[in-house]
Design a protein around this motif. Sequence first.
Motif, PDB file in Angstrom:
ATOM      1  N   ASP A 311     -62.196 -30.463  27.796  1.00  0.00           N
ATOM      2  CA  ASP A 311     -63.139 -29.510  28.247  1.00  0.00           C
ATOM      3  C   ASP A 311     -64.418 -29.522  27.546  1.00  0.00           C
ATOM      4  O   ASP A 311     -65.599 -29.376  28.412  1.00  0.00           O
ATOM      5  N   ARG A 312     -64.402 -29.848  26.278  1.00  0.00           N
ATOM      6  CA  ARG A 312     -65.733 -29.806  25.421  1.00  0.00           C
ATOM      7  C   ARG A 312     -66.474 -31.115  26.050  1.00  0.00           C
ATOM      8  O   ARG A 312     -67.522 -30.991  25.919  1.00  0.00           O
ATOM      9  N   LEU A 313     -65.736 -32.249  26.111  1.00  0.00           N
ATOM     10  CA  LEU A 313     -66.427 -33.475  26.603  1.00  0.00           C
ATOM     11  C   LEU A 313     -67.040 -33.426  28.039  1.00  0.00           C
ATOM     12  O   LEU A 313     -68.225 -33.874  28.206  1.00  0.00           O
ATOM     13  N   TRP A 314     -66.242 -32.864  29.001  1.00  0.00           N
ATOM     14  CA  TRP A 314     -66.716 -32.567  30.515  1.00  0.00           C
ATOM     15  C   TRP A 314     -68.025 -31.616  30.139  1.00  0.00           C
ATOM     16  O   TRP A 314     -69.195 -31.664  30.852  1.00  0.00           O
ATOM     17  N   ALA A 315     -68.129 -30.620  29.353  1.00  0.00           N
ATOM     18  CA  ALA A 315     -69.371 -29.702  29.349  1.00  0.00           C
ATOM     19  C   ALA A 315     -70.431 -30.612  28.740  1.00  0.00           C
ATOM     20  O   ALA A 315     -71.630 -30.320  29.214  1.00  0.00           O
ATOM     21  N   LEU A 316     -70.337 -31.327  27.823  1.00  0.00           N
ATOM     22  CA  LEU A 316     -71.336 -32.181  26.907  1.00  0.00           C
ATOM     23  C   LEU A 316     -71.903 -33.357  27.970  1.00  0.00           C
ATOM     24  O   LEU A 316     -73.007 -33.205  28.093  1.00  0.00           O
ATOM     25  N   SER A 317     -70.997 -33.823  28.899  1.00  0.00           N
ATOM     26  CA  SER A 317     -71.163 -34.910  29.839  1.00  0.00           C
ATOM     27  C   SER A 317     -72.358 -34.148  31.058  1.00  0.00           C
ATOM     28  O   SER A 317     -73.318 -34.742  31.542  1.00  0.00           O
ATOM     29  N   GLU A 318     -71.852 -33.026  31.401  1.00  0.00           N
ATOM     30  CA  GLU A 318     -72.576 -32.273  32.489  1.00  0.00           C
ATOM     31  C   GLU A 318     -73.937 -31.949  31.963  1.00  0.00           C
ATOM     32  O   GLU A 318     -74.937 -31.829  32.575  1.00  0.00           O
TER      33      GLU A 318
END
Length: 322
Positions: A311-318
Amino acid sequence: MTRLTTPFSAATTANEVVDGLDLTGRRIVVTGAASGIGIETARSLVAAGADVTLAVRRPEQGEQAVADIRQSTGDGNGNGTVRAAILDLEKRDTLQAFADAWQGPLDVLIDNAGIMATPETRTPEGWELQFSNNHLGHFALANALRGALVEGAQASGTPSRLVSLSSTGHHFSPVVFDDVMFERRPYDPWSAYGQSKTANSLFAVGVTQRWADDGVLANAVHPGGILTPLQRHLPKQEMLDRGWIDEDGTPNPAFKSTQQGAATSVFVAVHPLVEGVGARYFEDVAEAEPFREDARGRGVKDYALDPEQSDRLWALSEQLVG
């Protein structure tokens, strides 16, 4: 959750994985498919009847790969078909152009392209190159093709699949969220590579969490040790020191062939045993066991499949690519 075992092994080839399968009508994209395990992945899929698009950086290499696959499979003669299209993971305009040009459903996206242990390099955005290329580029591509993957699931009545190529290199580092781009810590090419490979695995978790209800599942793959153009940034002495080659440049016999290296990708992409499976990590054509210190070079570390880290990676990637 029961670990998925198979009748295959580390010595299995991609051609053996698809033996007896009919992939007629399956539309598949393979990134980085001009050489190495990418071209072997595509070759076996075409031989089994799939319609495969090679997403490549250079037109001339793409056309050479297409000609090679056609010559070996008899493209259009009872087998599948193959074509090449331009896609550069470092150029966002080519990512969008590739997605915009895609027409109709997509059954499988294989995120195969990657770079390894590069000298410290920044993209025009200031991003560390390995994280940008190996993860962010594929994150942007998959999101741009999400509609096609959903359409593929609706058309076939079975989930579309995304295959994210990770590596045992993920053992080298989790995603270091406090300094992903090496702006404050000293750059280390192997830590940067490891972080990007952990991101590849976490991305498969994130896709499954968010897109499963729309019919899209993703899994991560470690293809095994294979000598391919992936090692082009490594000095010969480093490869000697690691025992990967001898003085004559002959690969260590423990390394897989490119056909064997492509086997796990092909298995996760199309085999019936993986139907309905997502958010897992595979190696040697089976689901990997949890990492153990005494099983050197094998297994998956907990942080590479952690939903909160995903989830943390997805938020950063977005935040970075939208």
